[in-house]
Design an enzyme around this catalytic site. Structure first.
Site, PDB file in Angstrom:
ATOM      1  N   ASN A 189      26.016  43.761  49.914  1.00  0.00           N
ATOM      2  CA  ASN A 189      25.220  44.029  48.713  1.00  0.00           C
ATOM      3  C   ASN A 189      25.478  42.937  47.675  1.00  0.00           C
ATOM      4  O   ASN A 189      26.578  42.392  47.576  1.00  0.00           O
ATOM      5  CB  ASN A 189      25.459  45.438  48.150  1.00  0.00           C
ATOM      6  N   ILE A 190      24.424  42.621  46.942  1.00  0.00           N
ATOM      7  CA  ILE A 190      24.460  41.531  45.966  1.00  0.00           C
ATOM      8  C   ILE A 190      23.879  42.067  44.658  1.00  0.00           C
ATOM      9  O   ILE A 190      22.663  42.333  44.579  1.00  0.00           O
ATOM     10  CB  ILE A 190      23.631  40.321  46.468  1.00  0.00           C
ATOM     11  N   GLU A 228      22.132  46.373  53.720  1.00  0.00           N
ATOM     12  CA  GLU A 228      21.229  46.544  54.869  1.00  0.00           C
ATOM     13  C   GLU A 228      20.017  45.623  54.738  1.00  0.00           C
ATOM     14  O   GLU A 228      19.597  44.976  55.696  1.00  0.00           O
ATOM     15  CB  GLU A 228      20.731  47.999  54.955  1.00  0.00           C
ATOM     16  N   CYS A 286      20.391  53.827  51.571  1.00  0.00           N
ATOM     17  CA  CYS A 286      19.518  54.382  50.526  1.00  0.00           C
ATOM     18  C   CYS A 286      18.089  54.493  51.062  1.00  0.00           C
ATOM     19  O   CYS A 286      17.745  53.935  52.116  1.00  0.00           O
ATOM     20  CB  CYS A 286      19.567  53.520  49.275  1.00  0.00           C
TER      21      CYS A 286
HETATM   22  N1  THU Z   1      24.151  49.921  48.207  1.00  0.00           N
HETATM   23  C1  THU Z   1      23.978  49.300  49.412  1.00  0.00           C
HETATM   24  O1  THU Z   1      24.331  48.124  49.580  1.00  0.00           O
HETATM   25  N2  THU Z   1      23.396  49.991  50.420  1.00  0.00           N
HETATM   26  C2  THU Z   1      22.949  51.265  50.297  1.00  0.00           C
HETATM   27  O2  THU Z   1      22.244  51.752  51.177  1.00  0.00           O
HETATM   28  C3  THU Z   1      23.329  52.067  49.130  1.00  0.00           C
HETATM   29  C4  THU Z   1      23.735  51.280  47.935  1.00  0.00           C
HETATM   30  C5  THU Z   1      24.778  49.165  47.102  1.00  0.00           C
HETATM   31  C6  THU Z   1      23.846  48.810  45.997  1.00  0.00           C
HETATM   32  C7  THU Z   1      24.798  48.643  44.841  1.00  0.00           C
HETATM   33  O3  THU Z   1      25.313  47.323  44.846  1.00  0.00           O
HETATM   34  C8  THU Z   1      25.948  49.582  45.159  1.00  0.00           C
HETATM   35  O4  THU Z   1      25.804  49.917  46.529  1.00  0.00           O
HETATM   36  C9  THU Z   1      25.937  50.849  44.331  1.00  0.00           C
HETATM   37  O5  THU Z   1      24.706  51.472  44.402  1.00  0.00           O
END
Ligand code: THU
Length: 140
Positions: A46-47, A59, A94
């Protein structure tokens, strides 16, 4: 059906991606390892962004890396995540990421591995996590 060694490889690769996760705002670190039908693994983290909404999930990072290289057929994805990168419970994708999966994956076949370690994991199909999902077939 995924081989056990493939599952372990995907989990280890997803966990490694936690090192690259850029999360100055939530500190919730997520790593992903996406397995193409070409048997290559596409990684993602995640970025986050100071403006919040441009944040990209692990993802989708993995999917967009693969698709941008011409790969559109996928077998499975492993997702791991937790506050401070500590894996205490499963980090399920998500809704936006599930929708991106719907675009490129057969919901009854695509496997989603949720893990906290190489010993503790569960595997779901995309249809299990996204029942009655809307996808390209609806527009055909
Ligand atoms: N996040 C993800 O990388 N994947 C998901 O499916 C759920 C949320 C990340 C986004 C954000 O950087 C952090 O988790 C908190 O929401």
């Amino acid at each position: 059906m995924l081989q056990k060694e493939t599952i372990i490889d995907l989990i280890q690769t997803a966990i490694e991606q936690l090192n690259y996760s850029y999360t100055p705002y939530s500190n919730f670190k997520v790593g992903a390892a996406l397995l193409g039908k070409n048997n290559k693994i596409y990684t993602g983290c995640n970025i986050e962004n100071a403006a919040y909404t441009p944040t990209n999930c692990a993802e989708r990072t993995a999917f967009f890396k693969a698709v941008s290289e011409g790969v559109r057929d996928f077998q499975a994805i492993c997702v791991v995540g937790g506050k401070d990168g500590i894996l205490t419970e499963y980090a399920a994708p998500c809704g936006v990421c599930r929708q991106v999966m719907m675009e490129f994956c057969n919901p009854d076949e695509f496997q989603i591995i949720l893990a906290t370690s190489t010993e503790q994991y569960e595997i779901f199909t995309l249809s299990e996590l996204m029942p009655m999902g809307f996808g390209p077939g609806n527009l055909a």
